[in-house]
Design a protein around this motif. Structure first.
Motif, PDB file in Angstrom:
ATOM      1  N   UNK A  27     -14.727  16.102  -2.538  1.00 33.94           N
ATOM      2  CA  UNK A  27     -14.983  14.679  -2.295  1.00 33.94           C
ATOM      3  C   UNK A  27     -14.590  14.289  -0.879  1.00 33.94           C
ATOM      4  N   UNK A  28     -13.438  14.753  -0.439  1.00 33.85           N
ATOM      5  CA  UNK A  28     -12.994  14.381   0.910  1.00 33.85           C
ATOM      6  C   UNK A  28     -13.813  15.070   1.986  1.00 33.85           C
ATOM      7  N   UNK A  29     -14.393  16.225   1.664  1.00 35.43           N
ATOM      8  CA  UNK A  29     -15.239  16.919   2.623  1.00 35.43           C
ATOM      9  C   UNK A  29     -16.657  16.381   2.679  1.00 35.43           C
ATOM     10  N   UNK A  30     -16.982  15.485   1.779  1.00 33.12           N
ATOM     11  CA  UNK A  30     -18.307  14.887   1.795  1.00 33.12           C
ATOM     12  C   UNK A  30     -19.362  15.674   1.041  1.00 33.12           C
ATOM     13  N   UNK A  31     -18.960  16.668   0.250  1.00 36.12           N
ATOM     14  CA  UNK A  31     -19.940  17.453  -0.489  1.00 36.12           C
ATOM     15  C   UNK A  31     -20.492  16.693  -1.685  1.00 36.12           C
TER      16      UNK A  31
END
Length: 66
Positions: A27-31
């Motif tokens: 989630x934090x990596x934008x996946x």
């Protein structure tokens, strides 16, 4: 290295906590987009399941020794 008992409850807890970490890392990596309420059931469910697994493993271990 000293050998130790296999503790499947700790393995299950570690897998669920690692999965929760992977979900929020993605989630934090934008996946993907993870809702805020996903983490608590994943962690609490994993801890409950690991408690059951640990209790069953202990019962099997205690019964097998007699």
């Amino acid at each position: 290295m000293l050998r130790h008992e296999f503790q499947p409850g700790k393995l299950v807890a570690g897998l669920f906590l690692t999965a929760a970490g992977a979900v929020y890392a993605g989630d934090s990596g934008g996946l993907w987009d993870t809702p805020w309420f996903v983490g608590a059931p994943l962690v609490v469910g994993g801890l409950c399941l690991s408690g059951v697994v640990a209790a069953v493993a202990r019962a099997v271990r205690d019964r097998g020794g007699t």
